[in-house]
Design a protein around this motif. Structure first.
Motif, PDB file in Angstrom:
ATOM      1  N   LYS A 142       0.840  -1.205   0.000  1.00 43.52           N
ATOM      2  CA  LYS A 142       0.000   0.000   0.000  1.00 43.52           C
ATOM      3  C   LYS A 142       0.875   1.256   0.000  1.00 43.52           C
ATOM      4  O   LYS A 142       0.594   2.224  -0.697  1.00 43.52           O
ATOM      5  N   ASP A 179      -7.444   2.334   2.746  1.00 44.16           N
ATOM      6  CA  ASP A 179      -6.247   3.027   2.268  1.00 44.16           C
ATOM      7  C   ASP A 179      -5.729   4.097   3.227  1.00 44.16           C
ATOM      8  O   ASP A 179      -4.764   4.797   2.911  1.00 44.16           O
ATOM      9  N   GLN A 219      -3.653   4.458   6.248  1.00 47.08           N
ATOM     10  CA  GLN A 219      -2.695   3.586   6.923  1.00 47.08           C
ATOM     11  C   GLN A 219      -1.974   4.301   8.051  1.00 47.08           C
ATOM     12  O   GLN A 219      -1.657   5.494   7.941  1.00 47.08           O
TER      13      GLN A 219
END
Length: 332
Positions: free
Chosen positions: A21, A305, A307
């Motif tokens: 990611k 998304d 993080q």
């Protein structure tokens, strides 16, 4: 397969997913930044003044920040002398090391401060359009995934559509939103939200606030009132006040951080839209100049998304591919 082996593989899989990611989210910055660094390291055959000047330009172009870049270049000069480095390729791991150092030199943690004895209250501040409401929604999803009971408070009663926007996120995530009519007193909304959180046995209360900076005095007064109301009901709260910044605005994000500053009780930062900018170096500039921990970064539009920030993951993702592009000692 044993339980411990399965657990180990599961942890490794999750770690790899997070690494990916970061790599995906920093693609634009990496392509611009690393492309130039790779070119510099391969084109220049020696470390001289021209090399440092060009590296300085690249770092400033990535929005690492002028003051931070000057310090970084001086550190690199010292390392070159100390270690007697002659090849530019030998400097890349040291640059990585220095960047990690800049991001982790404070003891402040990227971990959220949670209330061990009841409701954790997290307040979100930031100007309009930075992704504050989206961040709240994504963080609510994250807490729900961890098995926590979450409640949202629509404290931005000033901006048209802010309450509805938070309610849409509440529905998406499956979390209740406490709200009043537009134009209501935000502190009254917070009072209602804290009472509701107590009655419903909530673990985490996430609170939106107005994002206007045109009249800073009013905003700070409003935040002070919100603080007083929350602290009267939960003395240790709010446990975090997170300033949300749009990374894509570069140096403007740094100016916003300074405008809010620590006077508004900010305890940590959230940098959104990192995936949409080639100037991801702003993370380093803000972290360095504000002395506040970066708690979360937005690396895309999907629900997961958002993080938790990890300095080593960030720098590793930034330099992913650079090491492979460097000629090794045998090839030189």
């Amino acid at each position: 397969m044993s339980f411990f082996k399965r657990l180990k593989e599961s942890i490794a899989s999750k770690t790899e997913a997070v690494t990916n990611k970061f790599k995906e989210g920093l693609t634009k910055t990496r392509d611009a930044f690393v492309g130039q660094v790779t070119d510099l390291f391969s084109r220049r055959k020696k470390i001289d003044e021209a090399f440092f000047e060009e590296l300085e330009e690249i770092l400033i172009g990535a929005d690492v920040g002028v003051n931070t870049v000057m310090e970084l270049i001086e550190d690199l000069r010292d390392e070159v002398k100390k270690r007697r480095i002659e090849q530019p390729s030998e400097l890349q791991p040291i640059l990585s090391e220095k960047l990690v150092g800049l991001l982790t030199e404070s003891d402040e943690s990227s971990q959220l401060k949670m209330n061990p004895n009841g409701i954790t209250v997290i307040l979100f501040v930031g100007v309009n359009g930075v992704g504050k409401t989206t961040t709240i929604g994504k963080l609510a999803h994250r807490f729900k995934q961890e098995g926590k009971k979450v409640l949202l408070a629509a404290g931005d009663t000033f901006r048209a559509g802010a309450i509805e926007q938070l309610q849409v996120w509440g529905e998406r995530v499956g979390v209740e939103v406490i709200s009043q009519q537009a134009g209501s007193d935000p502190a009254a909304v917070m009072y209602d939200a804290v009472q509701a959180a107590k009655q419903r046995g909530v673990d985490v209360l996430l609170c939106d606030t107005a994002g206007r900076l045109q009249n800073k005095a009013n905003l700070m007064e409003e935040l002070s009132k919100i603080y007083r109301v929350i602290q009267r009901e939960i003395p240790s709260a709010p446990h975090e006040t997170l300033l949300v910044l749009d990374a894509a605005t570069g140096q403007n994000a740094l100016q916003q951080a300074k405008l809010f500053g620590e006077k508004s009780g900010v305890s940590g930062l959230v940098l959104t839209k990192l995936d949409g900018t080639a100037k991801g170096g702003i993370v380093i500039a803000i972290r360095r100049e504000m002395s506040l921990p970066v708690k979360f970064v937005g690396l895309g539009e999907k629900m997961d998304d958002l993080q938790q920030f990890d300095a080593e993951q960030f720098v590793h993702a930034l330099f992913a591919g650079l090491a492979e592009d460097q000629p090794n000692a045998e090839e030189q």
